[in-house]
Motif scaffolding. Structure first.
Motif, PDB file in Angstrom:
ATOM      1  N   PRO A 282     -11.079   0.255  -4.847  1.00 20.94           N
ATOM      2  CA  PRO A 282     -11.293   1.595  -5.407  1.00 20.94           C
ATOM      3  C   PRO A 282     -12.259   2.450  -4.593  1.00 20.94           C
ATOM      4  CG  PRO A 282     -12.403  -0.067  -6.736  1.00 20.94           C
ATOM      5  CD  PRO A 282     -11.543  -0.813  -5.762  1.00 20.94           C
ATOM      6  N   ARG A 283     -13.032   1.840  -3.690  1.00 20.67           N
ATOM      7  CA  ARG A 283     -13.900   2.638  -2.824  1.00 20.67           C
ATOM      8  C   ARG A 283     -13.153   3.144  -1.594  1.00 20.67           C
ATOM      9  NH1 ARG A 283     -19.730  -0.470  -2.377  1.00 20.67           N
ATOM     10  NH2 ARG A 283     -20.317  -0.370  -4.593  1.00 20.67           N
ATOM     11  N   ALA A 287      -9.094   5.019  -4.496  1.00 27.28           N
ATOM     12  CA  ALA A 287      -9.908   6.098  -5.063  1.00 27.28           C
ATOM     13  C   ALA A 287      -9.068   7.184  -5.713  1.00 27.28           C
ATOM     14  CB  ALA A 287     -10.804   6.698  -3.985  1.00 27.28           C
ATOM     15  N   LYS A 290      -8.521   6.369  -9.217  1.00 26.10           N
ATOM     16  CA  LYS A 290      -9.738   6.555 -10.019  1.00 26.10           C
ATOM     17  C   LYS A 290      -9.934   8.033 -10.361  1.00 26.10           C
ATOM     18  CE  LYS A 290     -12.582   3.883 -10.830  1.00 26.10           C
ATOM     19  NZ  LYS A 290     -12.847   2.989 -11.994  1.00 26.10           N
ATOM     20  N   GLN A 293      -7.642   8.740 -13.289  1.00 25.44           N
ATOM     21  CA  GLN A 293      -8.191   8.123 -14.505  1.00 25.44           C
ATOM     22  C   GLN A 293      -9.398   8.906 -15.008  1.00 25.44           C
ATOM     23  OE1 GLN A 293      -8.910   4.199 -12.933  1.00 25.44           O
ATOM     24  NE2 GLN A 293      -6.838   3.478 -13.389  1.00 25.44           N
ATOM     25  N   MET A 294     -10.194   9.425 -14.098  1.00 23.25           N
ATOM     26  CA  MET A 294     -11.351  10.239 -14.466  1.00 23.25           C
ATOM     27  C   MET A 294     -10.906  11.527 -15.152  1.00 23.25           C
ATOM     28  SD  MET A 294     -14.292  11.771 -11.908  1.00 23.25           S
ATOM     29  CE  MET A 294     -13.165  12.981 -11.170  1.00 23.25           C
ATOM     30  N   ASP A 325     -16.428   5.196 -16.266  1.00 23.53           N
ATOM     31  CA  ASP A 325     -16.610   3.778 -15.912  1.00 23.53           C
ATOM     32  C   ASP A 325     -18.076   3.407 -15.730  1.00 23.53           C
ATOM     33  OD1 ASP A 325     -17.208   5.053 -13.565  1.00 23.53           O
ATOM     34  OD2 ASP A 325     -15.720   3.991 -12.332  1.00 23.53           O
ATOM     35  N   TYR A 331     -15.416  10.694  -8.757  1.00 30.25           N
ATOM     36  CA  TYR A 331     -14.480  10.245  -7.739  1.00 30.25           C
ATOM     37  C   TYR A 331     -13.773  11.421  -7.084  1.00 30.25           C
ATOM     38  CZ  TYR A 331     -15.320   5.563  -9.458  1.00 30.25           C
ATOM     39  OH  TYR A 331     -15.928   4.391  -9.816  1.00 30.25           O
ATOM     40  N   ASP A 394      -8.876  12.276  -1.504  1.00 31.52           N
ATOM     41  CA  ASP A 394      -8.406  11.631  -2.728  1.00 31.52           C
ATOM     42  C   ASP A 394      -8.380  12.578  -3.926  1.00 31.52           C
ATOM     43  OD1 ASP A 394      -8.079   8.926  -1.690  1.00 31.52           O
ATOM     44  OD2 ASP A 394     -10.261   8.892  -1.523  1.00 31.52           O
ATOM     45  N   GLU A 408       1.717   5.895 -11.095  1.00 34.51           N
ATOM     46  CA  GLU A 408       0.370   5.553 -10.632  1.00 34.51           C
ATOM     47  C   GLU A 408       0.340   4.246  -9.861  1.00 34.51           C
ATOM     48  OE1 GLU A 408      -2.364   5.625 -13.883  1.00 34.51           O
ATOM     49  OE2 GLU A 408      -2.516   7.825 -13.896  1.00 34.51           O
TER      50      GLU A 408
END
Length: 458
Positions: A282-283, A287, A290, A293-294, A325, A331, A394, A408
């Motif tokens: 995820p980094r 990403a 994420k 999702q955010m 999270d 993100y 991203d 996704e």
């Protein structure tokens, strides 16, 4: 009853295992002050966040500063592939040719092809696209992974067994293997997705071959969609995303992983599988998921998405580790190199707006634009940093993929489909230059101790 007993620890041993966890955490904890004392470049970056120089490359250049009177100043980001500005490679307008195959040629061979060379190259890739029925049945259809990146790894490693000369790391053989992987990875990703949906959610299983007259971007869309239909705008946007994700210097995590593994002399399939493992995180490549999702969490927590004060409060709560999270990260914001802007994000934001206008989703685009602006303000104010904070590639990628109807589960695999062009170029560059095995140093900060026999230990 445990449904995954093979992967679980017996209940009777759970308490003892928890003790081992505590010991592991205690043993692994290093005094953070020691990193400063020994001037350790954590993450291979210096105290300013600049990457430690570990190699040379001609494949791509990433800049985020300009030098004025010997002083670095923030500047709009620039990305060059083999010396060419990526903005020129992507081009503008729907009538421009699909550029990902041309970009792949450039990355691998160092120059832009003429029409005849490009057609020959496209023909080579098309001839290598097919996956045998045996491979699809025995590798992709058996035990599909919920995370498709693991399915990609497994499939790539399995291709080793289908190669008559897998361990030959001569440049001609590695180029052949690289072209095969570039051609086959779109099918591997899409087929893994269909297998996962079929076996986990009982969706109808429809496996469609790639069409030789279509570009890679077009084939991804036609293989993913039940009706196989797509618009010129949709294919053009996906093609642009593939170009922009194809390469980003030798120091990004997955490409550096490829350099490290390649320097050991291992085979192409192992090197690519290692890069996929890195990209999954995820980094790194994960990403964009994420970010989506955010935004989903933002929509649940803010009743009025046009209220900038409410959005600001939510983003502040993210930074305070109170929502989402609890990582304290917004993100899609910030980059190790870019300062004023990420050129990839600038281009994709323009395409995101065009897609949103064509789908009557401008309210969604305005929300992204608002979050981007407010997040930059909050992060800068919180960090007290001199370096400006910009959105990275991203931020809009997941939004674009969602508008394209791409699930996704496919977000990061599409990144891999694109980035394998850069990985292949860097692997070949490492082999051509016959570099040493990459082996940085770690400073031992533990203590030497006397051995005690097991019967005498407390």
């Amino acid at each position: 009853m445990k449904t995954h007993a093979m992967m679980s620890i017996d209940d009777a041993l759970d308490a003892k295992f928890n003790e081992l966890v505590v010991s592991c955490m205690k043993s692994g904890a290093i005094d953070l002050n020691l990193y400063q004392e020994y001037d350790v470049k954590r993450g291979l970056r210096d105290s300013t966040g600049k990457g430690v120089l570990t190699g040379l490359t001609e494949i791509s250049d990433v800049t985020g500063y300009r030098i004025v009177d010997g002083v670095k100043e923030p500047d709009d980001g620039m990305l060059y592939y083999q010396g060419f500005d990526v903005k020129e490679l992507v081009g503008e307008g729907l009538d421009k040719r699909f550029a990902f195959e041309e970009t792949t040629y450039l990355l691998l061979f160092g120059y832009l092809p003429n029409k005849e060379q490009l057609e020959v190259f496209r023909g080579i890739l098309s001839s290598l696209e097919e996956l045998s029925g045996q491979f699809v049945r025995d590798v992709i259809m058996k035990g599909p992974s919920a995370n498709l990146m693991n399915g990609l790894q497994r499939s790539v490693l399995a291709l080793y067994s289908y190669d008559a000369n897998p361990d030959d790391i001569s440049v001609p053989n590695v180029l052949r293997q690289s072209l095969q992987l570039i051609a086959k990875l779109p099918l591997i990703a899409v087929y893994n997705y269909h297998a996962y949906r079929h076996f986990h959610f009982f969706d109808s299983l429809v496996i469609k071959p790639a069409k030789p007259d279509l570009s890679i971007a077009e084939n991804i869309l036609q293989m993913l969609r039940p009706d196989g239909q797509f618009s010129k705008l949709e294919a053009r946007v996906l093609d642009a995303a593939l170009v922009l994700h194809a390469e980003h210097g030798g120091g990004n995590n997955s490409t550096f992983t490829n350099h490290v593994v390649t320097s050991s002399g291992t085979d192409t399939y192992s090197a690519v599988a290692a890069s996929i493992a890195s990209l999954k995180g995820p980094r790194h490549g994960g990403a964009n998921l994420k970010v989506q999702q955010m935004f989903a969490d933002l929509r649940q927590n803010c009743t009025d998405l046009k209220d900038e004060n409410a959005i600001r409060a939510y983003l502040q709560a993210i930074l305070d580790k109170k929502v989402f999270d609890h990582a304290g990260l917004i993100y899609g914001m910030g980059h190790a190199v870019y300062t004023l802007s990420d050129p990839r994000e600038v281009i994709l934001k323009g395409y995101a707006k065009r897609l949103a206008e064509s789908r009557d989703q401008m309210d969604d685009f305005v929300l992204y634009d608002t979050v981007e602006r407010i997040a930059a303000e909050l992060i800068s104010a919180r960090s007290h940093v001199v370096k400006p904070v910009c959105a990275n590639v991203d931020f809009y990628t997941g939004f674009i993929y969602t508008m394209l109807g791409i699930p996704e589960e496919m977000f990061t695999p599409i990144f891999a489909i694109s980035r394998i062009a850069g990985w292949s170029a860097h692997r070949l560059e490492e082999l051509v230059n016959k570099g040493k095995i990459i082996r940085p140093a770690y400073k031992y900060v533990g203590h030497h101790r006397d051995f005690v026999d097991v019967d005498e230990r407390e």
